[in-house]
Design an enzyme around this catalytic site. Sequence first.
Site: not given
Length: 727
Positions: A407, A460
Site C-alpha cells: 500500500d 500501489e
Amino acid sequence: MDKITNPPQLSPDDQAALAGGRCSQPFSILGPRPHGEGQWLTVFHPDLASLAAVGPGGTVPLARVAGDLFAGPIPAGPYRLKARSGGGVEWTFEDPYRFGPVLGEMDLHLLAEGTHKRLWRVLGAHVMTHQGVSGTHFAVWAPNAQRVSVVGQFNGWDGRRHPMRRVGQGFWEIFLPDLTEGTLYKYEILDAQGGVMQKADPVGFGSQHPPEKASVVRDIAGYGWKDADWMAGRAAAQDRRAPISIYEVHPGSWRRKYDDGGRPLSYQEMARDLVSYAKDMGFTHLELMPVSEFPFDGSWGYQPVGLYAPTIRFGPPHKFRDLVDAAHRAGLGVLLDWVPGHFPTDAHGLARFDGTELYEHADPREGFHQDWNTLIYNYGRTEVQNFLTANAVYWLDEYHIDGLRVDAVASMLYRDYSRKDGEWVPNKDGGRENYEAIAFLQNMNIEAYAEQPGIMTMAEESTSFPKVSAPVDAGGLGFGFKWNMGWMNDTLRYMSRDPVHRRYHHDLMSFGLMYAFTENFILPISHDEVVHGKGSLLHKMPGDEWQQFANLRAYYGFMWGHPGKKLLFMGCEFGQPEEWNHNGELNWHAASQPMHQGVQALVRDLNALYRDTPALHVKDAEPEGFQWIATDPAQSTYAWVRRGDAGDPPVVVVCNFTPVPRPDFRIGVPQAGRWREAVNTDATAYGGSGMGNLGGVVADGEPQDGQPASMAVTLPPLSVVIFVAAD
C-alpha cells in the site's frame, strides 16, 4: 544441609530498584546462585504471607528479608516455589529466574545486524518447552528502555513481578513457565526519562478484540496444510503470462450474519462462502484488505498496530489459515494488502515504543504523515528494515500467502509526498527521492522472492517512478506487478462523460497504451473508487438506468479486453447501486435483481474467456501482444487485436461508447475466415438489447486498417464485442 555462612546481601539500592520497578538486571539479583554446597535463592513477590522452595529434599522456607523480598539457602537442583497468601490460600509455581536465556548468540548477532530472516521465530511470544518445563518465551527490542517487564492477568499487570533479562544490543527476553496459549500480556516499559507505559507486542501473533489492546499468546506452530498441489503449481499461476483476475475483498463487510447480531463472517465461514463465490465467478485470486491487527474499524486495516497478528475480528490464526487453505484447495490464490508505509499513533502501538522515536523518525518532516495523521517508519534503521522485511516473509511463510499488494508506495518513495516546500527534508544529494525507502522495498522484494518462490508482489504506486516492476539487478524496485492507477483514473473520467461529449475525450481511453508495456500492470477498480462520496461504479455511469448498466457492462468488456491483469472490488461485479459502507454488507438484495444479475453473468463470462484465451493474457506486458486496428473519435469507437504465442487464435475487441447502433461496421482483422462472437456486452443474458452477430461473422480477404482481411460486424449501442478467430 550444613549451615551456610556469609549469605549474599542485597544492597539498599537493589532492594529499592526491585520494590520500585526500576531493576534493569533482575537476573543478577533474583533466582538461584551457587553458594557453598547448595544455592542461595532470592525471590521478589508482592502480597505474600510466606514463601518456600519445594525440591527433592522437601520444603525449605524462605525468609522475608525486606518488604516483598524473600531469600534463603536451598539444596542444589530444581525447585518450585510454594506461596501462601494472607488469606491462607496456597499454590505452587515455577520461578522464572531459575531459567537460562533462550536467545542464542547467532540470533542476537543477526538481530543486531538487522539481517534475521526469521525474526518472528525469536522475537514475540512463543509457547515452548525450555529446560524441561512448558511455558512461553517473550522477547522484544527496546534498546533505550531502563527496564522491560511482561505484564498480564497472571501477575496482576504488575511490572515489578517479571522484569526481563537484557541481552545483546537492546533486546530483552524472559521465559515464563506455565503460561499457555490465550494468555493476555503487554510489555511494561520504563523509559530513560522515568516514564512508564504499556505496549502491545510488535511481533505478537495475536491481539485482543479491539477496542481492548493487549496482545494474546498464540501458538502458530503445527498447522496441517492440505494445499500441496496449489503450492507446487502456483508459480505458473502467478507468472506475468498467466491469467490473473483478482477479487478485492474487505473481509468485515462482504457479508454479515444479521441472524447473529450483524457480525461479519468468521474466517471459517469465509472459507466456505467467499471461496465458493469467488471460484464460481471465475476469479483466480482473492485479495484481502489488511488483516494485520488494527485498532480502528474506519481505517479498514490500513493503520495496523499488530503486523504479525491476523486480526481477531474473524478468528484466531489457525482459522485464518483455514481460509487460505480452502482457497488454495479451490484453485484460488490469496493476496494480502500490506502496509509498511506508516503506522498509527495509538499509545499501545509502535509510537515512541521505548520512550524514543524507535520505529519512526524524530523529525516530523520525515516521521509524520500529514494526510493520515500517522507515523512514517525510519527505513534507514537496520532493525526497522529487518522488522518490516521479515514481516513480509512471515505472511508468505507461515500463512502460505501468495502475494503482497504493498500500500501507498508513492508516499514511501518521495520525501516531499503531499508536503509543501520547507516541510520536507531532502536526501543527501538534495533530491526528493527517499533512498532508504527505495533500498527497503528492493530488499523486501529480493527476500520475498528468494524465500518463497512463486509468490508475487504488487505496488500501489500512482506516479511515474521508473522500473517499479523491473528486477532489482536491472535497476528496478523488484515488484512483480504495478497497479495502473493512471489507466483507472483516465478511463473512469471518460466513462463518466455523457456519450455526446466523449468524442472530445477520446484519448482518455487510449492513452494508457502509450505506456502499457513499461511495467507489468494490473488494471485496478479498487475500493478507493467507491467510497468517500465518489458513489458506486454503476452510478458513475451517465444516462438513465438502462444506459448506466450498458455503460458499466461496456466498461468491463473494455477492461477485460485491454492488456493488463484485472482487479475488481467486491460488489462491482454485480453493479452494486450504493457506494461501499464498511459498517454493513454488500447489497446482496440488489444482486438478485435481473439487471444486476446480468452484470454478474458478464463478469463471470469475461473471467472465463480471459482464462481460456491465451491471446488475452500471455502477452499482457509485451507490446507484441497488442495492435490498434482503428479508433474514431467522432463515433467514439475503438478496435484492436490481441495476440498470444504462435498458434494461439488472435482476438479482436471492438468498442462502441455511444448509444447509436452501428450495423455493418467494417474493421480490419489479421486473418480471413470465421470469427466467433465470444462476448457481446449487449446480449440479453446480460440485460442488453440483444443486438449482435448471431454467434459470429466471416472475414473476407479485403484489406483494411492495415490488416490483411476485414469483416462487417454489428456493433450494438454502448457495447463491447469480443471476437476470437475460429479458423
